[in-house]
Design an enzyme around this catalytic site. Structure first.
Site, mmCIF file in Angstrom:
data_model
loop_
_atom_site.group_PDB
_atom_site.id
_atom_site.type_symbol
_atom_site.label_atom_id
_atom_site.label_comp_id
_atom_site.label_asym_id
_atom_site.label_seq_id
_atom_site.Cartn_x
_atom_site.Cartn_y
_atom_site.Cartn_z
ATOM 1 N N ASP A 94 -9.286 -5.320 -5.246
ATOM 2 C CA ASP A 94 -8.834 -4.214 -4.399
ATOM 3 C C ASP A 94 -9.578 -2.935 -4.791
ATOM 4 O O ASP A 94 -9.494 -2.497 -5.931
ATOM 5 C CB ASP A 94 -7.324 -4.034 -4.599
ATOM 6 N N SER A 125 0.832 -1.195 0.000
ATOM 7 C CA SER A 125 0.000 0.000 0.000
ATOM 8 C C SER A 125 0.879 1.264 0.000
ATOM 9 O O SER A 125 1.636 1.475 -0.943
ATOM 10 C CB SER A 125 -0.974 -0.042 1.183
ATOM 11 N N HIS A 173 -7.347 -5.937 -1.144
ATOM 12 C CA HIS A 173 -6.199 -5.075 -0.831
ATOM 13 C C HIS A 173 -5.209 -5.753 0.108
ATOM 14 O O HIS A 173 -4.025 -5.422 0.118
ATOM 15 C CB HIS A 173 -6.702 -3.769 -0.218
#
Length: 425
Positions: free
Chosen positions: A358, A243, A390
């Site tokens: 995601d 991320s 995600h």
């Protein structure tokens, strides 16, 4: 006197929880009856609440209340789902609707290792990343029985994450560390600075903080540390970011050109402010109908995003007028170091991974962004996982925030893909 109706008690319970979450302990104690006011002061209430929530992370969800009766008292329980564990708040109301009993019960999640973990093949060793008052607790997962092994440093996503990057019952960095260590790869993970030292950060420090101070500096220290590990192959040290950690991975690679490669898991190529607007729009539309309050919140967020992008404001925006209330220095640093600009300056091998489900980092924009920018590079590999979200956990249908509260693990194909990338270099 008639007892206070249950619906009213549910409302009072929600009000009390809201006051705790805002840190308004003075208002919260007003709901106490006379005996409770003598037993639990405002200071004691604050200490009790902080004792159970200091390591809980951000609030994800409040579950509906459940209630029961006991000898004329009404007992209301609300489950607060935080990032790392749940807290049950039990409130005992008397007939006048005053709180005459209170209990906080943290419910820690039990970690059940995935099938690809072989705990006999590695040892976990506690270490510290950095020195002095800003040192960060960490763990090295070190393979056993090998003369030499590659190493990986894990870099967290946004927010104050612990070393496991815990979200609900899921610990995706522990999955990665133990999964890779089971395959003969040494892994270092550590608490993020804002998790370990968040309370020590002064307003002045927060005002000046950028992703460099929050993420990059500690990652570089961790890379130096793993290179000192016995039997480590210093020519095969990798950085794995998830991320936000993936988004800034090229900046870390630029600072540490001796890295053998970067592993980018769900890295943004868009600006963070655009991403936030897309995320909130997606979440608010999941049920098909958006409320007037949600429309107003989206409009307010859009105004803040537009102002952040407008050159005429440059450094003249008050923090309260910025998305998430994050100071301008942080936003400007990200804007001036867009991932696809930085990645052009490095030529090391990369593995870029993306879950198709995601909703935070998009296959259609971000993953395609990486592929387009790096299509001429023969040392960059891409892998899209159709069923993963995600967190790189398998699921079906549209991904939702509530999905993160369901226990799961990094998919075994992700582990296999990373191991293959590392061992083939």
């Amino acid at each position: 006197m008639n007892p206070v109706p249950k619906d009213n008690l549910d409302t009072l319970s929600q009000l009390f929880i809201g006051q705790l979450l805002k840190g308004d302990f003075s208002e919260a104690t007003i709901q106490f009856d006379d005996r409770m006011k003598k037993t639990i002061s405002e200071t004691k209430l604050q200490q009790s609440w902080e004792d159970v929530t200091n390591e809980s992370g951000i609030l994800l969800q409040l579950t509906p209340t459940r209630s029961s009766n006991n000898e004329g008292y009404r007992i209301i329980v609300i489950k607060c789902r935080f990032q790392r564990f749940d807290v049950d708040v039990q409130l005992v109301f008397n007939e006048q609707g005053k709180i005459s009993g209170l209990n906080f019960t943290p419910i820690k999640n039990i970690y059940n290792p995935p099938s690809y973990v072989n705990k006999s093949s590695f040892n976990d060793v506690a270490i510290e990343v950095g020195e002095g008052e800003w040192a960060l607790p960490g763990i090295l997962s070190i393979p056993v029985g090998l003369d030499q092994f590659p190493g990986v440093v894990l870099v967290h996503g946004s927010g104050p994450n612990d070393m496991d990057e815990s979200i609900g019952p899921n610990k995706i960095f522990r999955d990665l560390a133990w999964g890779l260590a089971s395959q003969g790869i040494c892994v270092l993970r550590y608490d993020k600075m804002t998790f370990k030292h968040g309370k020590q950060l002064t307003p002045e420090m927060v005002e000046k903080m950028t992703v460099k101070e929050e993420v990059i500096d500690d990652a570089l220290i961790a890379l130096k540390l793993i290179r000192k590990t016995d039997n480590i192959d210093t020519k095969h040290i990798f950085l794995l970011g998830h991320s936000l950690g993936a988004t800034v991975a090229p900046r870390i690679g630029l600072e540490d050109p001796d890295l053998a490669g970067l592993i980018i898991m769900a890295g943004l190529t868009r600006s963070l402010e655009d991403t936030l607007l897309d995320q909130y729009t997606y979440i608010y539309n999941l049920k098909g109908a958006i409320t007037e309050q949600q429309k107003a919140e989206l409009e307010s967020l859009k105004e803040k995003v537009d102002k952040l992008k407008d050159p005429k404001y440059k450094d003249k925006i008050a923090t309260q007028d910025l998305p998430l209330g994050v100071p301008i220095a942080y936003w400007r640093d990200l804007q001036e170091n867009m991932p696809l600009d930085v990645v052009k300056e490095i030529d090391m091998p990369m593995l870029i991974l993306q879950g198709e489900r995601d909703y935070q980092v998009l296959n259609s924009v971000d993953f395609i962004g990486w592929k387009t920018a790096l299509k001429e590079r023969s040392n960059v590999n891409f892998k899209l996982f159709p069923e993963l979200n995600h967190l790189f956990i398998k699921g079906k249908g549209k991904s939702t925030p509530e999905e993160y509260n369901v226990e799961g693990h990094i998919d075994d194909e992700v582990i296999t893909t990373i191991v293959q990338f590392i061992k083939e270099l």
